[in-house]
Design an enzyme around this catalytic site. Structure first.
Site, short mmCIF file in Angstrom:
data_model
loop_
_atom_site.label_atom_id
_atom_site.label_comp_id
_atom_site.label_asym_id
_atom_site.label_seq_id
_atom_site.Cartn_x
_atom_site.Cartn_y
_atom_site.Cartn_z
CG HIS A 262 2.62 4.11 0.92
ND1 HIS A 262 2.83 2.76 0.98
CD2 HIS A 262 1.31 4.30 1.20
CE1 HIS A 262 1.69 2.17 1.29
NE2 HIS A 262 0.75 3.08 1.43
CG ASP A 264 -2.43 3.89 -0.34
OD1 ASP A 264 -1.89 2.93 0.22
OD2 ASP A 264 -2.54 5.02 0.18
CG ASP A 374 -0.39 2.61 4.91
OD1 ASP A 374 -0.54 2.91 6.10
OD2 ASP A 374 -1.20 2.90 4.02
CG HIS A 578 -2.17 -1.36 2.36
ND1 HIS A 578 -0.96 -1.37 1.71
CD2 HIS A 578 -2.46 -0.06 2.54
CE1 HIS A 578 -0.55 -0.13 1.51
NE2 HIS A 578 -1.45 0.68 2.01
ZN LIG Z 1 -1.22 2.77 2.04
#
Ligand SMILES: [Zn+2]
Length: 1013
Positions: A262, A264, A374, A578
């Site tokens: 994951h 970011d 997330d 996010h």
């Molecule tokens: Zn994240």
């Protein structure tokens, strides 16, 4: 038998740590190391490879914050190692506990081809297997000295989050830089013992399996000669074969593991670093796929694929190949894993349009899952958007982070505001960074709430956040957990394979209706206000640009700026990631976002101006035309069209009151602003109804201390409300009556800050406009604007994508109480039967609603407070300092329909253009306010078709017509990707050249309109 369990367990730990793990690399020789530090930002690979190196030794410091160093290692494989497996061990100064949050590297061969990424959990590079002996080794590492922002003592303010303030102190010291023999048998023994030891720790002490494992481990340790681990590892492994071969019980939980990182798209690093993070992780994962035939990997966020395609084509070639083989699986269908609370209806739709289209165009792959592990909560508008994008599943684990209430299901149907149901899975492993630890696997099995009726769950496996991905150790553990007594079973499976199985085994899952509210990170609706305003401004300007450019193309033959709009949309979508839109990134990210939004605004204003001028005709014509981009007519200007401006005749006045303050009147409202500059009364003239609760004053600014226990930019904790300062002190209070409007201006100062507010009544408008300008220099404070209303209601409406949802005004249950800070789009609305009030906003998303019952008259005061500004100090120590401007409005006597209309209007002010035309007819016009046009654009396939998106905005049935101002040849219902779609549930027919629509509550329809001739 005597109980020696703890003795054997302690023995296992010590022997593994001190003897067996060190024996994985029994022999090593040092590599020679040279370094070149790039002077500023990262340089092209060729430049980094060619730059001259200076020698550097193990133990030497290197790496200013955010710097890039090119490190070269050279050596010769000793002749004595012929036949052995040899690896380079490159430790840049890693802390094994911080994969993705520290320095990282990407290894290149001398010809510039990437080998793999380096991170704290992945420090090896295979050199030869088997070695011939005498090989020359030459590897280059593009090393990024990203500083640690989230340290062992977390959330401490740091200047390291922006290269402009980070200084140049070296952040790391080179550690091990060796060529070493890799003993695979010892490594396999480590994997056996870790899997069995971790499983053992999870099993009941009174069960036989635990003791069988304990005795097998003991026999294996007995078989290890501590002075010759390498010579005895095979014998030790043979002691474990029996317990490793015992199959899982039939009722064992079944975990579909999928390799994942994951990543970011920006967070504690800037966007430009994510481009490299993705390249490092992807290089690792394509290499691991080649080494491990059972392994499967998934990556979401089309933007990240697009980055590698643009910046690391050699890595992208490997990705394409692995995707074609079905082993590197594009996941989800969004441009980025965005926030879902704040993006507008259209932006949320375009996340799917651009994400899915990228995967279709690049790989011919269409996914059916939304992949948002997330994201900080999910709106009630999202299910319909997912369905209209042609998808039907959702995955997230984030709701497990809720502070108070445990969500009752892991697999369920999630029903949105319009009734759309999406098959949803929350991985019970409760992480998107599963590392195949026994504790994680056992937690997933125990935690799974749907036992007895369902058996499958998913585990995203690999280091995430800052990247890294799956390791060979995780793959080795998964292989042992495939079918092992006492454990859940683990198989590498694609998300779609998991969802198909989960859906098939659970035909009648439970249903959750409404938003998936995250009981955490509530302050992300407020932090970094300029980023939020930039997003909302861009969304509004994109609406206008598409509308006016489409109109200009159909009317005047002007070129439609397909490519420009595509690029701008993708930039806006990226910034909805996010950690960007929520305001939880480092200062660097938000500083750049502000500049990017300003550039986009200038570009979009240019497009809008050119299109409107083309429609208005030559400026010499001397007629002032008013353009209205809102979906409702105003002042005789049609929605989506333009007309000559009409001057409103009604008078407005501001009259000084003898007791201080002013009264504002416009014939519709009478507003009393008292000597403190607060709104003491707002009476709707027609009904005589008072808006403000007796004994209260509205537009009261309130200041709270705001120092949450954790996650400063993300969280506001409930106790912030215990202390409050009402800002009632006035520096100046003046009034002004102008053309068609009257206003009161109040200036205040508090702490180190000042605020100026202008309250305005306009002719013909039943609305109090409130313009706020704050010069904000507070620390760890929360600024709210309070509106105590004389309304008795158990629930209120807040706008979300393509509609609105209701939340309670009370705190009956822990679920209600946990929603003490919530999201709205353009309005919140409260009513009693027959009379309501709306509060509308351009770009304030956070709010709270509370109620009290008055002693004096027994009436209910329902207080709405907009959340204006915060001042957290982590991760950006200067969050939100400086000048901010907001616009809000209070709309007394508002129905939901009025709230929808005023919400659009406040963000889409009319534009005046001088030209020769008398009128610009709208391309499409709805004959009822309940049908709201959310987008008018030309089809992305460049066919020249017009695409119109319409939804029912009131929460009721809408039947009406869309009239076009061009000859209409046909109307085809489409999905969001503008493909003909039979999933539209409303009625769509064409009669006499108009489109007749019948829509259910909040139903959304995308229409492709073909022009005749
Ligand atoms: Zn994240």
């Amino acid at each position: 038998m005597h109980d020696d369990r703890t003795l054997v367990e302690a023995r296992l730990k010590r022997v593994l740590d001190e003897r067996i793990r060190p024996a994985v690399y029994p022999e090593s020789v040092p590599l020679a190391v040279g370094i070149w530090t790039a002077p500023g930002e990262p340089v092209p690979v060729a430049e980094g490879l060619a730059a001259p190196r200076t020698p550097i030794a193990v133990g030497d410091p290197w790496g200013a914050p955010w710097g890039t160093s090119w490190i070269t290692v050279t050596g010769t494989v000793p002749e004595a190692w012929a036949g052995r497996t040899v690896e380079a061990l490159i430790d840049l100064g890693f802390d094994a506990n911080m994969p993705g949050f520290q320095c990282e590297g990407l290894v290149y061969r001398p010809d510039g081809t990437p080998v793999k990424g380096l991170n704290p959990q992945n420090q090896w590079v295979r050199v030869a297997a088997p070695a011939a002996g005498g090989e020359q080794v030459l590897l280059h590492v593009e090393a990024a000295s990203n500083p640690v922002i989230l340290d062992y003592h977390p959330f401490l303010p740091t200047e390291l989050g922006d290269k402009e303030t980070a200084g140049d102190r070296p952040q790391y010291r080179l550690a091990r830089m060796d060529l070493a023999v890799f003993d695979e048998t010892v490594w396999q023994l480590v994997m056996d013992l870790e899997v069995l030891g971790e499983l053992m720790a999870e099993l009941p002490v009174d069960g036989a399996r635990r003791w069988e494992l304990l005795r097998a481990v003991e026999r294996a340790l007995d078989a290890v000669d501590l002075q010759d681990v390498n010579g005895t590892a095979a014998a030790a492994r043979s002691q474990l074969e029996g317990v490793l071969a015992a199959p899982a019980v039939p009722s064992a939980h079944r975990i579909s593991a999928i390799g994942h990182a994951h990543i970011d798209s920006a967070w504690l690093w800037p966007l430009r670093e994510t481009v490299r993070k993705v390249a490092r992780t992807t290089a690792n994962m394509t290499a691991l796929l080649e080494d491990e035939p059972d392994f499967l990997y998934t990556m979401s966020q089309a933007q990240q694929f697009a980055w590698i395609k643009e910046h690391r084509p050699e890595v992208y070639a490997r990705v394409r190949k692995a995707v074609a083989e079905g082993r590197f699986v594009p996941a989800g269908g969004m441009w980025v894993e965005s926030d879902t609370n704040m993006p507008s209806s259209e932006a949320m739709a375009r996340q799917f349009v651009h994400g899915k289209r990228f995967f279709l165009d690049e790989f011919g792959v269409e996914n059916h899952e939304a992949w948002l592990p997330d994201t900080f909560g999910f709106t009630g508008g999202l299910p319909q958007i997912i369905r209209n994008a042609g998808s039907r599943w959702l995955l997230t684990q984030k709701i497990s982070w809720s502070q108070v209430n445990r969500f009752p299901h892991h697999t369920f149907l999630w029903e949105g505001i319009d009734g759309t149901r999406i098959f949803t899975h929350f991985p019970p492993v409760d992480t998107y960074n599963c590392s195949m630890k026994g504790s994680e696997i056992a937690h997933a099995a125990r935690n799974f709430k749907d036992k007895g009726v369902a058996r499958h769950s998913l585990a995203p496996t690999g280091w995430g956040d800052g990247g890294g991905g799956t390791t060979r150790e995780m793959v080795a553990k998964a292989a042992r957990l495939k079918d092992l007594e006492g454990s859940a079973t683990v198989r590498w499976e694609k998300p779609a394979e998991f969802f198909a199985k989960a859906e098939a085994e659970y035909p009648d899952p439970p249903v959750w209706v409404g938003e998936l509210y995250l009981e955490l990170h509530r302050a992300t609706l407020t932090s970094q206000a300029r980023t939020k305003q930039g997003n909302r401004r861009s969304e509004n300007l994109l609406r206008e640009a598409e509308l006016w450019c489409a109109t200009a193309t159909l009317r005047t033959g002007a070129e439609y700026p397909y490519e420009q709009l595509d690029r701008i949309w993708k930039t806006v979508l990226l910034h909805q990631f996010h950690d960007i839109l929520p305001g939880s990134s480092i200062a660097w990210v938000h500083r750049e976002a502000e500049a990017t939004y300003a550039a986009l605004a200038a570009e979009l204003e240019g497009l809008i101006g050119a299109a409107q001028q083309a429609l208005a005709g030559p400026a010499g014509g001397g007629r002032e035309l008013v353009f209205n981009a809102a979906p409702h007519p105003r002042s005789a200007v049609p929605a989506g069209g333009a007309a000559v401006a009409v001057v409103h005749g009604a008078a407005c006045e501001a009259v000084e009151r003898p007791e201080g303050g002013f009264t504002l009147r416009n014939g519709l409202l009478e507003v009393v602003v008292d000597a403190d500059g607060l709104i003491a009364s707002v009476v709707e003239v027609a009904s005589g109804r008072e808006t403000v609760a007796p004994g209260s004053r509205a537009n009261l600014l309130q200041l709270h201390p705001d120092f949450p226990n954790m996650w400063d930019a993300w969280d506001v904790d409930r106790f912030y409300r215990n202390t409050v300062t009402d800002l009632t002190g006035v520096d100046s209070l003046t009034a002004e009556t102008g053309t068609g409007q009257a206003s009161v201006r109040v200036a205040r100062s508090f702490g180190s800050s000042t605020v100026v507010q202008t309250l305005t009544l306009r002719a013909g408008e039943q609305r109090v406009d409130i313009d706020t300008e704050v010069d904000w220099h507070e620390t760890e404070k929360f600024l709210k604007a309070a509106f105590p209303l004389d309304i008795h209601t158990e629930r209120y409406a807040a706008e979300t994508q393509f509609g609105h949802l209701y939340r309670p005004t009370h705190t009956n249950t822990s679920w209600d109480a946990a929603k003490f800070e919530a999201c709205n789009h353009r309005f919140v609305h409260l009513d009693e039967p027959g009379w309501g009030v709306a509060l509308v906003t351009v770009s304030t998303y956070g709010h709270d609603v509370t109620r009290t019952v008055r002693d004096a008259d027994g009436g209910t005061t329902t207080t709405v407070r907009f959340s204006l500004l915060r001042a957290p100090r982590f991760p950006d120590p200067k969050t939100d300092q400086g000048l901010h401007r907001f616009r809000h409005a209070l709309v007394p006597g508002a129905t939901i329909g009025d709230a929808v209309r005023e919400g659009y209007r406040i963000g889409l002010p009319e534009r005046r253009v001088t030209g020769s035309a008398e009128r610009v007819a709208p391309l499409v016009e709805a004959d009822t306010d309940a049908l709201v046009v959310s987008a008018v654009k030309l089809a992305d396939d460049r066919s020249g078709d017009l695409v119109v998106r319409v939804y029912e905005a009131g929460g009721g049935r809408a039947r009406g017509r869309l009239t076009t101002s061009f000859p209409l040849a046909g109307a085809v219902p489409c999905d969001l990707l503008e493909r003909p779609w039979d999933g539209t549930r409303g009625e769509v027919t064409v009669e006499d050249g108009t489109v007749c629509l019948a829509l259910r509550p909040f139903e959304l329809v995308t229409l492709r309109l073909r022009t005749a001739g």
